[in-house]
Scaffold this active site. Sequence first.
Site, PDB file in Angstrom:
ATOM      1  N   LYS A   1       2.764  10.429  -0.535  1.00 22.99           N
ATOM      2  CA  LYS A   1       2.529   9.272  -1.408  1.00 22.99           C
ATOM      3  C   LYS A   1       1.943   9.732  -2.736  1.00 22.99           C
ATOM      4  O   LYS A   1       1.131  10.663  -2.768  1.00 22.99           O
ATOM      5  CB  LYS A   1       1.578   8.299  -0.701  1.00 22.99           C
ATOM      6  CG  LYS A   1       1.371   6.972  -1.417  1.00 22.99           C
ATOM      7  CD  LYS A   1       0.491   6.033  -0.575  1.00 22.99           C
ATOM      8  CE  LYS A   1       0.243   4.709  -1.274  1.00 22.99           C
ATOM      9  NZ  LYS A   1      -0.596   3.796  -0.467  1.00 22.99           N
TER      10      LYS A   1
ATOM     11  N   SER B   1       1.187  -0.875   0.297  1.00 19.76           N
ATOM     12  CA  SER B   1       1.573  -0.151  -0.900  1.00 19.76           C
ATOM     13  C   SER B   1       2.326   1.149  -0.607  1.00 19.76           C
ATOM     14  O   SER B   1       2.979   1.685  -1.499  1.00 19.76           O
ATOM     15  CB  SER B   1       0.331   0.171  -1.725  1.00 19.76           C
ATOM     16  OG  SER B   1      -0.520   1.053  -1.032  1.00 19.76           O
TER      17      SER B   1
ATOM     18  N   SER C   1      -1.934  -0.784   4.031  1.00 18.14           N
ATOM     19  CA  SER C   1      -0.853  -0.149   3.270  1.00 18.14           C
ATOM     20  C   SER C   1      -0.026   0.913   3.975  1.00 18.14           C
ATOM     21  O   SER C   1       0.979   1.356   3.431  1.00 18.14           O
ATOM     22  CB  SER C   1      -1.397   0.451   1.981  1.00 18.14           C
ATOM     23  OG  SER C   1      -1.451  -0.546   1.009  1.00 18.14           O
TER      24      SER C   1
HETATM   25  N1  GLN Z   1      -2.058  -5.303   0.071  1.00 18.90           N
HETATM   26  C1  GLN Z   1      -3.278  -4.590   0.000  1.00 18.90           C
HETATM   27  C2  GLN Z   1      -3.810  -4.676  -1.403  1.00 18.90           C
HETATM   28  O1  GLN Z   1      -3.059  -5.006  -2.252  1.00 18.90           O
HETATM   29  C3  GLN Z   1      -2.979  -3.198   0.411  1.00 18.90           C
HETATM   30  C4  GLN Z   1      -3.931  -2.179  -0.058  1.00 18.90           C
HETATM   31  C5  GLN Z   1      -3.817  -0.841   0.568  1.00 18.90           C
HETATM   32  O2  GLN Z   1      -3.897  -0.710   1.782  1.00 18.90           O
HETATM   33  N2  GLN Z   1      -3.693   0.171  -0.268  1.00 18.90           N
HETATM   34  O3  GLN Z   1      -4.951  -4.445  -1.681  1.00 18.90           O
END
Ligand code: GLN
Length: 446
Positions: free
Chosen positions: A52, A127, A151
């Site tokens: 990532k 994400s 995420s």
């Molecule tokens: N949807 C969550 C956010 O927008 C996901 C965040 C994450 O786990 N990086 O904060």
Amino acid sequence: TAESYKRIDKVDGEVQAFLALNEEQATAQAKEMDQVPFEERGPLFGLPIGVKDNIVTEGIETTCASKILEGFNPIYDATVVHKLRDAGLITIGKLNMDEFAMGSSNENSAYKNTRNPWNLNHVPGGSSGGSAAAVAAGEVPFSLGSDTGGSIRQPASFCGVVGMKPTYGRVSRFGLVAFASSLDQIGPVTRNVADNAFLLEAISGLDANDSTSANVDVPSFTKSLTGDIKGLRIAVPKEYLGQGVGEASKQSVLDALKVLESLGATWEEVSLPHSKYALAAYYLLSSSEASSNLARFDGIRYGFRADNVENLMELYKETRAQGFGDEVKRRIMLGTYSLSAGSYDAYYRKAQQVRTLIKQDFDNVFEKYDVIIGPTTPTPAFKIGENVKDPLTMYANDILTIPVNLAGVPGISIPCGFAEGLPLGLQIIGKYFDEATIYRVAHAYE
Ligand code: GLN
């Protein structure tokens, strides 16, 4: 490695999972590794992996899918990247994500929209959408994602792959660009449970460079893949099968529970009564931490710098105004507000108190049960564009994954069926540092 690049060549034009490829370096590394004698090769030796883009990689551009880091070439590798190399894995490229890991669909990337390989009109989740889509599309057998509030698990669920968020502290965060430091964890995304266990074993452990990494033994996770779950006690929170959770998600969990029962496990309904406050507490706390963590992007130290400015203050302002996307700005504003002197007690401190209550909910359930099971997401992957105008609906996607981050316990998502041609995920949550039991259950079910 060569096979991966071939596959990427063939399908990434449509899937759009990768932001950067380092074919030259990776091919050279693979060649060099040919010299290593067979006896010295571990189980992951020579396999390609995608990382990532919020995990720093020396000499490979690392942008967090943000314009503000355009052209940023880190001068060191994250601890996990070192560990991948030690295990014989070859990092072949960087994967798309929501900007700074803020989002649930990859639509917040400043560069491209990754698409769901099962149906290109749908999102891959986020994400870590690039990490999940690349594995689902067969571009790489393994990837690393990060999970601050779902995420890894949510995109794994949307793309029909296996994604683990380890216990907070299990994996070093050194070299992970911080979003919300008290919640962020790196974890593996793979096609099956055994691969996942191998990969977590390789990246876990205490790290002198990360004071929040835990001094806890790393057991052999693969040894726990026995298939035996006789006598296992499963808790199913009624909040995870309640209002707002789609029929298909509920049904797939009930079907999975039948399978687990047939293998000798028992289950009962329990309650995690403070779950309903998790989303609000999470968005306050994570945004507060983000507002502080993202202060370092000033146009001086990394990546993008605005031009045509008259003085230093203007340089900061212009760089940040042009460099950050809308969602990131929304979080910085919310976080700065909640940390400000007049609001701190009403918002930040309150949210921390709620976090403690949520952790206690989990502690109570784990006194009597070995694992908690529920769906990973309320629905299968939604269409690209469907939720972009409505941040609150987008946030609601993480309602079943976020409590796990607030408590710090580990959780996995594994495939458990389909609805409308799109995968559904089963979430298995375990006690602190008990990823072994999660893997045992996941493997028995799979
Ligand atoms: N949807 C969550 C956010 O927008 C996901 C965040 C994450 O786990 N990086 O904060």
